[in-house]
Design a protein around this motif. Sequence first.
Motif, mmCIF file in Angstrom:
data_model
loop_
_atom_site.group_PDB
_atom_site.id
_atom_site.type_symbol
_atom_site.label_atom_id
_atom_site.label_comp_id
_atom_site.label_asym_id
_atom_site.label_seq_id
_atom_site.Cartn_x
_atom_site.Cartn_y
_atom_site.Cartn_z
ATOM 1 N N ASN A 1 8.495 3.743 -10.699
ATOM 2 C CA ASN A 1 7.776 2.595 -11.259
ATOM 3 C C ASN A 1 8.037 1.403 -10.352
ATOM 4 N N GLU B 1 0.837 -1.215 0.000
ATOM 5 C CA GLU B 1 0.000 0.000 0.000
ATOM 6 C C GLU B 1 0.869 1.261 0.000
ATOM 7 N N VAL C 1 3.310 6.195 -5.421
ATOM 8 C CA VAL C 1 3.169 6.346 -6.883
ATOM 9 C C VAL C 1 1.957 7.226 -7.198
ATOM 10 N N THR C 2 0.862 6.996 -6.486
ATOM 11 C CA THR C 2 -0.345 7.815 -6.703
ATOM 12 C C THR C 2 -0.076 9.286 -6.394
ATOM 13 N N SER C 3 0.841 9.537 -5.473
ATOM 14 C CA SER C 3 1.129 10.934 -5.092
ATOM 15 C C SER C 3 1.892 11.654 -6.205
ATOM 16 N N GLY C 4 2.272 10.904 -7.246
ATOM 17 C CA GLY C 4 2.962 11.552 -8.368
ATOM 18 C C GLY C 4 4.465 11.362 -8.366
ATOM 19 N N GLU D 1 1.232 -0.465 -16.229
ATOM 20 C CA GLU D 1 0.830 0.477 -15.173
ATOM 21 C C GLU D 1 2.072 0.777 -14.346
ATOM 22 N N GLN D 2 2.036 1.881 -13.594
ATOM 23 C CA GLN D 2 3.210 2.252 -12.810
ATOM 24 C C GLN D 2 3.472 1.277 -11.679
ATOM 25 N N VAL D 3 2.398 0.613 -11.199
ATOM 26 C CA VAL D 3 2.571 -0.421 -10.173
ATOM 27 C C VAL D 3 1.933 -1.699 -10.702
ATOM 28 N N ARG E 1 1.989 1.856 -3.528
ATOM 29 C CA ARG E 1 0.889 2.393 -4.343
ATOM 30 C C ARG E 1 0.630 3.869 -4.022
ATOM 31 N N ASP E 2 0.587 4.193 -2.741
ATOM 32 C CA ASP E 2 0.264 5.576 -2.342
ATOM 33 C C ASP E 2 1.347 6.551 -2.805
#
Length: 350
Positions: free
Chosen positions: A180, A167, A173-176, A266-268, A170-171
């Motif tokens: 990868n 998690e 990566v989601t934060s920008g 996808e990035q993750v 993922r978080d």
Amino acid sequence: MFIFAQMKQRILVTGGTGYIGSHTVVELQNAGYEVVIIDNLANSNADVVDNIEKVTGIRPIFEKLDCLDFQGLDNLFSKYTGIKAIIHFAASKAVGESVEKPLLYYRNNLVSLINLLELMPKHGVEGIVFSSSCTVYGQPDELPVTENAPTKKAESPYGNTKQINEEIVRDVVTSGAPINAILLRYFNPIGAHPSALLGELPNGVPQNLIPFLTQTAIGIREKLSVFGNDYNTPDGSCIRDYINVVDLAKAHVIAINRILEKKQKEQVEVFNIGTGRGLSVLELIHAFEESTGVKLNYQIVGRRAGDIEQVWANPDYANNELGWKAETSIEDTLRSAWNWQVKLRERGIQ
Ligand code: WQD
């Protein structure tokens, strides 16, 4: 004629003197990568670096360093410039110990990853391959288990750190963050390098089945206890997906290639790294005796707390998307584990 010497791409392997880490360093070198190993040697020895060199003829860079040491990590990336990606193995991994010492596990396994993720953008590190585990699935509702199966409440702080780590990646990566990631969910890694120069060398009494089994076979342990034969499985003992450690190591090289060649969709990404074959404890014992000719002394005892009854992978996604497949037979894998145990005895190590 100007020959452009292909500059070797540099990969950082944390926990690289450990069991899976050392086998992965060998495969990275075989694939032409330059490897930097960091390890705090809490659960491995620096002579593994010598053995890697014996196997490949190439000595990896090695620095004794704890991933909890943020400044030490920052200095490492500055010293060894151009690290393109990380394979992160370094973690505490004993399920039982994690129940007794949860804070040690949360601090070590979470903060180590957080430190790496925080430093990656600053040093231009493009990607990370993370050592996750099928424990995130708990007892799956459906078998074989695919990557889409829901994660379940972890049975131990160790398993929980794997879930939380996924998690965190993922978080971030989601934060920008320009990161990868590929999360590899291992099933049960077993066996040793065919050279018998690398293998599993647990400190103290082995918690995992195969090292305890081979130590019993060679006489270090008096008897193997089979933790329960009253499960809802054909022979009553637990079922697992036992994967050869070299096959597992090769999956990491493919994941690194995928990140650096920008082939991710996808990035993750998440992949189950298993054989797709479930084997019970009793089947494994019989396969060991068959493939090595060594009789095993074992007894059935009560269940071990926290054990999952049965789990094995559906590896189709890794097979088709990564182009990776477990190739080594269980017989050859068990023989490699036994050869390693015999060599340890010959070297006076165990
Ligand atoms: C396998 C089977 C036991 C020892 C754990 C972690 C996983 C990974 C591997 C770290 C079970 C039985 C075992 C013994 C036995 N962790 N057994 N007698 O528990 O499936 O997985 O270790 O790398 O993330 O969850 O592996 O090898 O401990 O047990 O009967 O002396 O063998 O009950 O059914 P496990 P394991």
